[in-house]
Design a protein around this motif. Sequence first.
Motif, short mmCIF file in Angstrom:
data_model
loop_
_atom_site.label_atom_id
_atom_site.label_comp_id
_atom_site.label_asym_id
_atom_site.label_seq_id
_atom_site.Cartn_x
_atom_site.Cartn_y
_atom_site.Cartn_z
N PHE A 198 0.81 -1.30 -0.17
CA PHE A 198 -0.16 -0.03 -0.15
C PHE A 198 0.87 1.39 0.03
O PHE A 198 0.68 2.25 -0.83
CB PHE A 198 -1.07 0.08 1.17
CG PHE A 198 -1.75 1.24 1.45
CD1 PHE A 198 -2.76 1.53 0.48
CD2 PHE A 198 -1.32 1.88 2.44
CE1 PHE A 198 -3.57 2.71 0.64
CE2 PHE A 198 -1.90 3.37 2.63
CZ PHE A 198 -3.39 3.51 1.70
N LEU A 199 2.04 1.36 0.65
CA LEU A 199 2.76 2.52 0.80
C LEU A 199 3.71 2.58 -0.59
O LEU A 199 3.68 3.80 -1.00
CB LEU A 199 3.94 2.19 2.01
CG LEU A 199 3.24 2.16 3.46
CD1 LEU A 199 4.42 1.83 4.32
CD2 LEU A 199 2.56 3.50 3.77
N TRP A 200 3.97 1.38 -1.35
CA TRP A 200 4.70 1.49 -2.49
C TRP A 200 3.49 1.96 -3.39
O TRP A 200 3.84 3.16 -4.24
CB TRP A 200 5.09 0.17 -2.92
CG TRP A 200 5.53 0.39 -4.24
CD1 TRP A 200 6.65 0.89 -4.77
CD2 TRP A 200 4.88 -0.45 -5.29
NE1 TRP A 200 6.93 0.49 -6.15
CE2 TRP A 200 5.80 -0.31 -6.46
CE3 TRP A 200 3.71 -1.22 -5.63
CZ2 TRP A 200 5.34 -0.70 -7.89
CZ3 TRP A 200 3.46 -1.75 -6.84
CH2 TRP A 200 4.17 -1.57 -7.75
N MET A 201 2.22 1.86 -3.40
CA MET A 201 1.24 2.27 -4.28
C MET A 201 0.89 3.74 -4.08
O MET A 201 0.65 4.39 -5.10
CB MET A 201 -0.05 1.47 -4.36
CG MET A 201 -0.10 -0.11 -4.98
SD MET A 201 0.17 0.23 -6.57
CE MET A 201 -1.60 0.85 -6.94
N LEU A 202 0.78 4.27 -2.88
CA LEU A 202 0.55 5.37 -2.66
C LEU A 202 1.58 6.32 -2.76
O LEU A 202 1.50 7.51 -3.46
CB LEU A 202 0.52 5.43 -0.90
CG LEU A 202 0.19 7.11 -0.30
CD1 LEU A 202 -1.53 7.27 -0.75
CD2 LEU A 202 0.10 6.93 0.89
N ARG A 203 3.04 5.78 -2.92
CA ARG A 203 4.34 6.79 -3.38
C ARG A 203 3.77 6.98 -4.90
O ARG A 203 4.01 8.04 -5.51
CB ARG A 203 5.41 5.93 -3.29
CG ARG A 203 6.56 6.87 -3.66
CD ARG A 203 7.90 6.26 -3.10
NE ARG A 203 8.81 7.01 -3.54
CZ ARG A 203 10.34 6.50 -3.39
NH1 ARG A 203 10.65 5.56 -2.76
NH2 ARG A 203 11.22 7.40 -3.74
N ARG A 204 3.57 5.79 -5.68
CA ARG A 204 3.41 5.89 -7.20
C ARG A 204 2.11 6.76 -7.57
O ARG A 204 2.30 7.40 -8.71
CB ARG A 204 2.98 4.40 -7.55
CG ARG A 204 4.16 3.64 -7.71
CD ARG A 204 4.02 2.38 -8.61
NE ARG A 204 3.81 2.73 -9.80
CZ ARG A 204 3.22 1.88 -10.84
NH1 ARG A 204 2.85 0.58 -10.52
NH2 ARG A 204 2.93 2.15 -11.94
N SER A 205 0.98 6.75 -6.70
CA SER A 205 0.03 7.37 -7.19
C SER A 205 0.28 8.94 -7.15
O SER A 205 -0.79 9.82 -7.44
CB SER A 205 -1.36 7.26 -6.19
OG SER A 205 -0.98 7.79 -4.74
#
Length: 339
Positions: free
Chosen positions: A324-331
């Motif tokens: 989730f943290l990785w996806m949040l950074r990508r978003s």
Amino acid sequence: MTRRTPAVLAVLTAALLGSAVAGLALGPVRIPPGQVLDIVLGGQRTGAFAAIVWDVRMPRVLLGAVVGAGLAVTGTVLQALVRNRLADPFLLGASSGASAGAVCVLVLGVGAGLATTVTLPAAAFAGSLGALVAVYAMARRGGSMTTGRLILAGVAVQYVLSALTSLVLVLAAKADQVRLVLFWTLGGLGGARWDELALPAAALLLGTGLLLALARPLDLLLAGEEGAQTLGLDTGRFRAAVFVLASLVVGVLVAYSGAIGFVGLMIPHAARMAVGAGHRALLPVAALGGAVFLVLADLVARTAAAPEEIPVGVVTALVGGPFFLWMLRRSSRAEGVLG
């Protein structure tokens, strides 16, 4: 469908069969995989190993596959409905709402005059739908939806529902009721029984079948609100109908497994990388991927600290949190729009 879709489906089917055999073989009592196959394929019903396989582990593996598939499918659909990669039944409060509804039935005796098989899924469905509607309404305020607003709305609704569950926990007078509340909070498959598999399996099959029939409108939503309306889709009614359907599936599943997070976040993303964004291929791939993931996660939950058992929701959170943290950074580079 893409050219590689059949190959991906074949690999995932083999992976599901392999993970199921592992789930039946491993545990406090280890059974050789060859003997597991003899018991299952030969229909053997006598003996200690056969009793463990058929009465204890088989219902658990099947429930894990059904719940994992259902959470992955609903996560895929919710991501299309709100056009955000970070949407997930858990993060949007649907799982927490369903859990809160189920806890109210079990601990407070709401609807006690009716059969638990009716009141429990009904309360979970109502809680799931209410949470989704609340999050969507808050995130859409002002006519637009951003990743930050969606996450904050989901967190806010989860806090309220967690407070409700904590209140129920305080009011619970019996130790067994406290354990029930903790079960719905953390998720688990340890209570799986043969006579309780029919309803979640039916919810999965019916929900997935209807969503597959709606694959084209779901694809249209990915083109944007205006584009979908130009092509003749009544986006308001369509979203409302699919929200209800997704809430029904999530509610029924959570009624039998508790709140299990991040399956509906991670698996759709992996499936989209494998076969693209078209929902006719994406939904079955996500279903199989979710089934494999949760069966393996439950296997870790009951063997990593044996003889103690870790709630499967803890295992999925340990994997899903960093994701989730990785996806949040990508978003932050591409604001929530699916590609």
